[in-house]
Design a protein around this motif. Structure first.
Motif, mmCIF file in Angstrom:
data_model
loop_
_atom_site.group_PDB
_atom_site.id
_atom_site.type_symbol
_atom_site.label_atom_id
_atom_site.label_comp_id
_atom_site.label_asym_id
_atom_site.label_seq_id
_atom_site.Cartn_x
_atom_site.Cartn_y
_atom_site.Cartn_z
ATOM 1 N N VAL A 33 0.871 -0.877 -0.414
ATOM 2 C CA VAL A 33 -0.245 0.153 -0.243
ATOM 3 C C VAL A 33 1.656 1.289 -0.356
ATOM 4 C CG1 VAL A 33 0.409 0.085 2.737
ATOM 5 C CG2 VAL A 33 -2.103 1.279 1.116
ATOM 6 N N PHE A 40 0.423 5.131 0.712
ATOM 7 C CA PHE A 40 0.879 6.238 1.634
ATOM 8 C C PHE A 40 1.423 7.537 1.407
ATOM 9 C CE2 PHE A 40 2.738 3.947 4.499
ATOM 10 C CZ PHE A 40 3.236 4.725 5.549
ATOM 11 N N TYR A 82 2.858 11.211 3.457
ATOM 12 C CA TYR A 82 3.101 11.533 4.758
ATOM 13 C C TYR A 82 3.323 13.279 4.693
ATOM 14 C CZ TYR A 82 4.875 10.764 9.462
ATOM 15 O OH TYR A 82 5.283 10.729 10.435
ATOM 16 N N SER A 101 8.685 1.787 6.449
ATOM 17 C CA SER A 101 8.187 1.645 4.955
ATOM 18 C C SER A 101 9.319 2.085 3.967
ATOM 19 C CB SER A 101 7.014 2.931 4.293
ATOM 20 O OG SER A 101 7.170 3.997 4.962
ATOM 21 N N GLY A 117 2.323 3.076 8.993
ATOM 22 C CA GLY A 117 3.087 2.444 7.920
ATOM 23 C C GLY A 117 2.411 0.909 8.044
ATOM 24 N N PHE A 175 -1.529 1.737 8.385
ATOM 25 C CA PHE A 175 -1.815 1.189 6.750
ATOM 26 C C PHE A 175 -1.996 -0.436 6.227
ATOM 27 C CE2 PHE A 175 -1.135 5.954 5.871
ATOM 28 C CZ PHE A 175 -2.361 6.643 5.712
ATOM 29 N N TRP A 203 -4.820 -2.139 7.428
ATOM 30 C CA TRP A 203 -6.153 -1.396 6.681
ATOM 31 C C TRP A 203 -6.203 -1.979 5.331
ATOM 32 C CZ3 TRP A 203 -6.057 2.508 3.002
ATOM 33 C CH2 TRP A 203 -6.757 2.459 2.139
ATOM 34 N N LYS A 204 -5.179 -1.548 4.342
ATOM 35 C CA LYS A 204 -5.710 -2.027 2.935
ATOM 36 C C LYS A 204 -5.225 -3.344 3.447
ATOM 37 C CE LYS A 204 -5.975 -0.728 -1.143
ATOM 38 N NZ LYS A 204 -6.762 -0.431 -1.338
ATOM 39 N N ARG A 262 -4.921 8.243 14.420
ATOM 40 C CA ARG A 262 -5.329 8.340 12.935
ATOM 41 C C ARG A 262 -6.088 6.770 13.979
ATOM 42 N NH1 ARG A 262 -1.298 9.976 8.861
ATOM 43 N NH2 ARG A 262 0.281 10.407 9.782
ATOM 44 N N PRO A 305 -8.269 3.630 11.864
ATOM 45 C CA PRO A 305 -8.761 2.839 9.795
ATOM 46 C C PRO A 305 -9.895 2.351 9.920
ATOM 47 C CG PRO A 305 -7.368 1.204 11.792
ATOM 48 C CD PRO A 305 -7.461 2.378 12.389
ATOM 49 N N VAL A 360 -7.834 5.796 5.952
ATOM 50 C CA VAL A 360 -6.603 5.616 7.468
ATOM 51 C C VAL A 360 -7.793 7.012 7.754
ATOM 52 C CG1 VAL A 360 -4.791 5.979 8.244
ATOM 53 C CG2 VAL A 360 -5.799 4.089 7.061
#
Length: 346
Positions: free
Chosen positions: A148, A150, A152, A175, A282, A285, A288-289, A307, A309, A324
Motif C-alpha cells: 500500500v 500512503f 506522509y 516503509s 505504515g 496502513f 487496513w489495506k 489516526r 482505520p 485511514v
C-alpha cells in the motif's frame, strides 16, 4: 629467365603455405532470457527472478570461465548495485543480500536468482548478466511487492521534507519511499491526493482521480501530476511511502470495558506493558489495506499522530470512503485518545 610457368608454380606453393581464412559470425552464441519481466511477492516471502542461458554449446566456453552477475539498477538507472557474482565454484554476495540470495542452478543453463526473506528495499529492477568467453548477454527483471502507498508529512506540517528527510521519515514508519509504478497502481485503484510528494527516483508527483481547481485545474484529465526531478537537498515536499505485509499483530489496546484514554507517553508505556510497541503509521496502513482492519477509535501512533482505520464506511466514522482517517498531531500531554500497538513475530 623466369618463365610464366615458374611464376605460376611459385604462386601455388606460397598459397599452400598460407593459413586458411577464419570466418567470424556476427551471430551471438549466447543470450539470456527472463521468462517473465515481473515477479510479485510480499515482504518476508521468497521470490525467484528468472534468467536462463540460451547458448550454442559447440561454441560456448562454459565451465569455470563463465561469469554470472546480478546487479540492482538504481531508480534513475544511473548506477548498478552489486548483488551476486558467480564464476564456477566461486560465489560472492554483496551488502544486505549476503545470506538472502543464491543461484537456483537447476541445470547448467539456469542463472535464476532466488531471494529469501524479501525486504521492502529489495523492490526494483535487477539485471542478469552472463559473460562466456567473448560473449556477453543481459536481461532485466522487476521484483515487486504487494502493499500500500500512503502520503506522509511530519508534525511540522505540509512541505517540510527534502528527499533525505523523506527517506528517513518513511523508514521510521516501517516503509520506504514509493516508486512511480507503485504510485501509478495506487492511482488506478482510486488513490487521490492533492499534496505533492517525493518518489524514490527523486521526482515529485501526486495522484488525481477527480480533477479540481487547487489540484491542477478543473479542466485537466485525471492522472499523476509530475513536477519532475527536484533538488534532493533544497526542495521540500511531502513524501509517498510504500509498505507491505508484516510479521506481527496490529491491534487497538482495549482494557475490557475500561476504554482508557492516554497521553502519548502513557500510550507508549501501555503498549510496552502489554508486550508490544506503539504502532507505526505504515503498520496501520498495512493492517487496513491488506488485512481489512477496521476500528472507529482514534489512537496514538509512534510518530505522535492520531489516526484510525476504516474498512467499512459508516456514519460518524468515515461516511464516504474506506480510509485511514487522520486526526492530526495533538499535544502529547492531552489525555484524549486510545493507542494502537504492534507485536512483532519472529
Amino acid at each position: 629467365m623466369i618463365t610464366l610457368i615458374s611464376i605460376a608454380l611459385l604462386s601455388l606453393s606460397l598459397a599452400d603455405s598460407w593459413p586458411s581464412p577464419v570466418y567470424v559470425s556476427d551471430e551471438p552464441h549466447l543470450t539470456v532470457v527472463a521468462s517473465q519481466p515481473k515477479v510479485i511477492t510480499f515482504r518476508g516471502g521468497n521470490a525467484t527472478l528468472p534468467c536462463r542461458l540460451d547458448r550454442d554449446i559447440e561454441d560456448a566456453f562454459g565451465g569455470s570461465t563463465m561469469r554470472i552477475k546480478w546487479t540492482k539498477l538504481s531508480p534513475d538507472f544511473s548506477k548498478e548495485i552489486d548483488v551476486l557474482v558467480s564464476m564456477g565454484f566461486h560465489k560472492k554476495m554483496y551488502n544486505g543480500y549476503n545470506g538472502r540470495v543464491h543461484l537456483q542452478e537447476s541445470d547448467e543453463n539456469d542463472a535464476s536468482l532466488v531471494f529469501t526473506e524479501v525486504r521492502l528495499e529489495d523492490v526494483g529492477k535487477y539485471k542478469c548478466e552472463v559473460i562466456d568467453g567473448m560473449d556477453d548477454a543481459t536481461d532485466v527483471v522487476s521484483l515487486e511487492l504487494t502493499g500500500v502507498v500512503f502520503p506522509y508529512s511530519p508534525r511540522l506540517g505540509r512541505y517540510n521534507l527534502n528527499y533525505h528527510d523523506a527517506e528517513a521519515a518513511c523508514l521510521e514508519q516501517d516503509s520506504v519511499v514509493a516508486n512511480f509504478d507503485q504510485l501509478y497502481e495506487a492511482w488506478k485503484g482510486g488513490f487521490d491526493w492533492c499534496n505533492a510528494g517525493w518518489l524514490n527516483d527523486g521526482s515529485v508527483q501526486y495522484p488525481i482521480t477527480t480533477p479540481r481547481g487547487p489540484c491542477g485545474g478543473n479542466n485537466t484529465v485525471p492522472g499523476l501530476r509530475n513536477y519532475g526531478l527536484r533538488d534532493k537537498t533544497k526542495s521540500r515536499y511531502d513524501v509517498f511511502c510504500f509498505t507491505s505485509n508484516f510479521k506481527g499483530r496490529f491491534y487497538y489496546l482495549n482494557n475490557g470495558f475500561n476504554m482508557t484514554k492516554f497521553t502519548y507517553d502513557e500510550a507508549a508505556q501501555a503498549c510496552e506493558n502489554d508486550g508490544s510497541q506503539i504502532a507505526k503509521v505504515g503498520q496501520m496502513f498495512a493492517a487496513w489495506k491488506l488485512l481489512g482492519f477496521d476500528r472507529c477509535d482514534a489512537g496514538w501512533l509512534a510518530d505522535g499522530s492520531v489516526r484510525y482505520p476504516i474498512s467499512n464506511p459508516r456514519r460518524r466514522c468515515s461516511p464516504t470512503e474506506a480510509a485511514v482517517r487522520f486526526i492530526g498531531f495533538p499535544d502529547k500531554k492531552h489525555k484524549l485518545f486510545g493507542v494502537y500497538c504492534f507485536q512483532a513475530f519472529d
